[in-house]
Design a protein around this motif. Structure first.
Motif, mmCIF file in Angstrom:
data_model
loop_
_atom_site.group_PDB
_atom_site.id
_atom_site.type_symbol
_atom_site.label_atom_id
_atom_site.label_comp_id
_atom_site.label_asym_id
_atom_site.label_seq_id
_atom_site.Cartn_x
_atom_site.Cartn_y
_atom_site.Cartn_z
ATOM 1 N N LYS A 553 -18.238 42.627 36.141
ATOM 2 C CA LYS A 553 -18.813 41.526 35.372
ATOM 3 C C LYS A 553 -18.974 41.897 33.906
ATOM 4 O O LYS A 553 -18.647 41.109 33.012
ATOM 5 N N SER A 554 -19.491 43.126 33.652
ATOM 6 C CA SER A 554 -19.699 43.544 32.264
ATOM 7 C C SER A 554 -18.364 43.670 31.524
ATOM 8 O O SER A 554 -18.273 43.348 30.330
ATOM 9 N N GLN A 555 -17.323 44.110 32.224
ATOM 10 C CA GLN A 555 -16.008 44.230 31.585
ATOM 11 C C GLN A 555 -15.435 42.850 31.248
ATOM 12 O O GLN A 555 -14.826 42.662 30.189
ATOM 13 N N VAL A 556 -15.621 41.885 32.170
ATOM 14 C CA VAL A 556 -15.145 40.521 31.896
ATOM 15 C C VAL A 556 -15.865 39.946 30.684
ATOM 16 O O VAL A 556 -15.244 39.343 29.778
ATOM 17 N N GLU A 557 -17.196 40.146 30.633
ATOM 18 C CA GLU A 557 -17.978 39.607 29.510
ATOM 19 C C GLU A 557 -17.530 40.241 28.193
ATOM 20 O O GLU A 557 -17.421 39.552 27.163
ATOM 21 N N THR A 558 -17.287 41.565 28.209
ATOM 22 C CA THR A 558 -16.853 42.259 26.984
ATOM 23 C C THR A 558 -15.503 41.726 26.504
ATOM 24 O O THR A 558 -15.298 41.448 25.313
ATOM 25 N N ARG A 559 -14.567 41.557 27.414
ATOM 26 C CA ARG A 559 -13.227 41.080 27.053
ATOM 27 C C ARG A 559 -13.245 39.601 26.652
ATOM 28 O O ARG A 559 -12.470 39.165 25.797
ATOM 29 N N LYS A 560 -14.141 38.838 27.266
ATOM 30 C CA LYS A 560 -14.297 37.434 26.886
ATOM 31 C C LYS A 560 -14.761 37.318 25.433
ATOM 32 O O LYS A 560 -14.250 36.502 24.655
ATOM 33 N N LYS A 561 -15.734 38.174 25.088
ATOM 34 C CA LYS A 561 -16.254 38.156 23.724
ATOM 35 C C LYS A 561 -15.160 38.548 22.722
ATOM 36 O O LYS A 561 -15.014 37.932 21.653
ATOM 37 N N LYS A 562 -14.359 39.555 23.082
ATOM 38 C CA LYS A 562 -13.291 40.014 22.193
ATOM 39 C C LYS A 562 -12.196 38.955 22.079
ATOM 40 O O LYS A 562 -11.659 38.701 20.984
ATOM 41 N N ALA A 563 -11.872 38.313 23.222
ATOM 42 C CA ALA A 563 -10.847 37.264 23.214
ATOM 43 C C ALA A 563 -11.275 36.089 22.346
ATOM 44 O O ALA A 563 -10.462 35.488 21.627
ATOM 45 N N LYS A 564 -12.566 35.765 22.392
ATOM 46 C CA LYS A 564 -13.077 34.649 21.591
ATOM 47 C C LYS A 564 -12.998 34.963 20.103
ATOM 48 O O LYS A 564 -12.623 34.117 19.290
ATOM 49 N N SER A 565 -13.329 36.249 19.754
ATOM 50 C CA SER A 565 -13.294 36.633 18.333
ATOM 51 C C SER A 565 -11.863 36.673 17.787
ATOM 52 O O SER A 565 -11.642 36.492 16.603
ATOM 53 N N GLN A 566 -10.905 36.885 18.703
ATOM 54 C CA GLN A 566 -9.500 36.949 18.276
ATOM 55 C C GLN A 566 -8.802 35.595 18.408
ATOM 56 O O GLN A 566 -7.603 35.485 18.141
ATOM 57 N N GLY A 567 -9.542 34.583 18.836
ATOM 58 C CA GLY A 567 -8.996 33.230 18.879
ATOM 59 C C GLY A 567 -8.123 32.937 20.087
ATOM 60 O O GLY A 567 -7.356 31.969 20.070
ATOM 61 N N PHE A 568 -8.240 33.755 21.156
ATOM 62 C CA PHE A 568 -7.417 33.534 22.347
ATOM 63 C C PHE A 568 -7.980 32.446 23.258
ATOM 64 O O PHE A 568 -7.266 31.917 24.107
ATOM 65 N N ILE A 569 -9.255 32.104 23.107
ATOM 66 C CA ILE A 569 -9.904 31.131 23.984
ATOM 67 C C ILE A 569 -9.948 29.775 23.290
ATOM 68 O O ILE A 569 -10.406 29.656 22.140
ATOM 69 N N LYS A 570 -9.488 28.755 24.003
ATOM 70 C CA LYS A 570 -9.485 27.400 23.460
ATOM 71 C C LYS A 570 -10.899 26.850 23.462
ATOM 72 O O LYS A 570 -11.646 27.007 24.429
ATOM 73 N N GLU A 571 -11.258 26.225 22.392
ATOM 74 C CA GLU A 571 -12.598 25.618 22.295
ATOM 75 C C GLU A 571 -12.634 24.282 23.025
ATOM 76 O O GLU A 571 -11.636 23.573 23.090
#
Length: 571
Positions: A553-571
């Motif tokens: 869970k902690s790894q998913v949350e960390t990568r989610k945060k990084k993906a969001k900062s790099q613009g990989f996640i659609k708003e």
């Protein structure tokens, strides 16, 4: 039940003998406070026992007070029971005059294999109680003589065991009752070197603790011997006689005793101590040193887990060897050699030997000093390794861990086998044991399996007391031909952070000369980040992403945060 046995039961209960009457016997009724005999007892021609209490007590009440089933009064088959064997243990004063007797009968009353009662001789009359009688230790004259000759006094539970040891040349004694101890007994032993040999059952443990409480600090010397190989039972546990019957000898006992330290109370168990802040801040507490920096301190508790076949035993053995020689492993450094005990519950001995040979041949590591790395492996035992979830299992381990600073448990599932893995209550005895070892200055590294979702298997309660939790995970796109290749991630870091807690990737590679070398690199974060981003964009939940990727869970949350900062996640 025989008529004579029933009359004897009445006499033992009331302390008064039934008196012959025209119809049979009159006795004091055990079901009420009866000073004048009001119970009529007689036997029919076919062996039945008839009762009538003139104060109104029912037959059921009378049987209940005697702890016998009602059917005993009418069971003719009991009349064919074997003849009763009677053994008398005489308790005497300092001059050898008998004070009272303890009588052992076999079989006992009410279908029991044995029974006991006490009696005394009062001017020629046998009295079936000890009211007003002075209590002494068994074989008191012999004990006083042994103390004067500086012989060790063994305290056992039961006259039979005491006589057994005397027959083998040792001085031994006991008291009339298992869990009662008088100050007079302590005074008798004030100049004695005393050794407690306790029965391995509930009463035996209670008696051991009772004797320690009364004797510690009030006699010349006190030791408690834990006999190896004795298994705990709730009742009727094994004792010194059982231990000797298995082929052990007095020489074995003396050898164990030579290694047994004097008894010291463990901070008065059962009591809590509150310390004022000013006193606490002035306390000279031992500083925690680093056993393997940065994550494994002295008095530390650590968990290393991974899925099967990832490489956790490779890492655990590497840690053990580095600590034993004061060397390095992966990114970690042991400042000084420490004594290590490696307890393995699964690996074949030949596989463990091969891995250690490979490590010992590495140009970076010298061999450990004798006794600095010891192994317990299942292939080299006479039987199965004890279940460390049990009291007796941990008792067998106690002697082996006393001289170790780091204890590696590989792994939890194979060595702690009792209880339900997912229940927090099943982990509690292990947690209590781990905290006890920490109090004793030990460091423990637990090795464990990961579950299907990638998290450590079983209850999360395991992590509550831990300083560090490490998970090994195969990188995305892992191929079996890569061998031991995984990422090292710190899930919990109580005493370090920053660069020291950063994840890294390692791969075990074999060189042309046959030596092993660990290749260390940065983790493949970008692949994980993009995979998490894609899953989030598809609408998957955190739990679903964990199941799909094998990340925690902690790894998913960390990568989610990084993906969001790099613009990989659609708003």
């Amino acid at each position: 039940m025989k008529f004579s046995e029933f009359l004897h039961s009445l006499e033992l209960k009331s302390g008064k003998s039934p008196q012959k009457s025209s119809q049979g016997y009159m006795a004091c009724c055990p079901a009420h406070d009866d000073e004048n005999p009001s119970l009529s007892v007689c036997e029919t021609g076919d062996g039945k026992i008839l009762l009538k209490c003139f104060s109104g007590c029912t037959v059921e009440d009378i049987c209940l007070s005697l702890d016998i089933p009602l059917s005993e009064l009418f069971d003719k088959s009991q009349n064919d029971r074997q003849e009763m064997k009677r053994i008398v243990y005489s308790y005497k004063d300092e001059k050898g005059h008998e004070l009272y007797r303890k009588v052992r009968i076999e079989p006992g009353f009410n279908g029991k294999t044995k029974g006991f009662y006490c009696e005394r001789n009062d001017n020629g009359q046998i009295i079936k109680n000890l009211k007003g009688c002075r209590k002494v230790l068994y074989r008191l004259p012999d004990i006083l003589e042994a103390i004067s000759r500086n012989k060790i006094i063994f305290l056992v539970e039961g006259e039979k065991d005491a006589d057994k040891l005397w027959g083998l040349g040792l001085a031994a004694s006991t008291a009339l009752e298992s869990i009662k101890w008088l100050d007079e007994f302590t005074d008798t032993l004030k100049n004695a070197d005393v050794v407690i040999l306790y029965d391995m059952d509930k009463t035996g443990l209670e008696r051991r603790d009772l004797l320690c409480k009364h004797l510690h600090g009030r006699i010349k010397r006190l030791r408690v011997v834990d006999l190896p190989g004795i298994v705990y039972q709730e009742s009727h546990g094994n004792d010194i006689s059982d231990w000797l019957a298995r082929g052990n000898t007095i020489s074995d006992l003396e050898e164990i005793l030579s290694r047994t330290p004097d008894f010291t109370p463990a901070n008065k168990k059962g009591r809590l101590h509150a310390i004022a802040i000013d006193e606490f801040l002035k306390m000279d507490l031992p500083k925690r040193e680093m056993i393997l920096g940065p994550f494994l301190p002295s008095q530390g508790l650590c968990l290393l887990y991974a899925k099967r076949g990832v490489g956790k035993t490779h890492v655990a053995i590497g840690i053990a060897y580095a600590v034993a020689v004061g060397g390095s492993f992966l990114k970690w450094k042991a400042p000084t050699p420490r004594k290590v005990l490696y307890i393995d519950g699964e690996m074949p001995a030949v596989a463990m030997q091969e891995r250690l040979k490979r490590i010992s041949l590495s140009e970076n590591l010298k061999p450990p000093a004798p006794d600095y790395l010891r192994l317990i492996t299942p292939d080299l035992q006479d039987g199965p390794i004890p279940d460390l979830s049990t009291i007796e299992g941990r008792a067998i381990l106690k002697e082996l861990i006393e001289d170790s600073e780091l204890i590696i448990i590989d792994n939890i599932s194979s060595l702690f086998r009792s209880g339900v893995e997912n229940e927090a209550e099943s982990w509690q005895p292990v947690q209590d044991w781990a905290l006890e070892q920490r109090r004793n200055g030990k460091t423990i590294l637990f090795v464990h399996h990961a579950g299907k979702g990638g998290q450590q298997r079983g209850t999360s309660k395991k992590e509550d007391i831990l300083d560090t939790v490490i998970v090994l995970k195969q990188p995305q796109g892992y191929r079996s031909d890569q061998g031991a290749c995984f990422e090292v991630n710190f899930e919990k870091t109580r005493h370090f952070a920053g660069k020291d807690a950063a994840p890294f990737k390692v791969q075990l590679k074999e060189q042309s000369d046959g030596l092993w070398e660990w290749e260390i690199s940065e983790p493949d974060d970008d692949t994980d980040v993009r995979e998490v981003a894609e899953a989030i964009n598809e609408g998957l939940t955190i739990k679903e992403i964990m199941e799909k990727t094998g990340l925690t869970k902690s790894q998913v949350e960390t990568r989610k945060k990084k993906a969001k900062s790099q613009g990989f996640i659609k708003e």
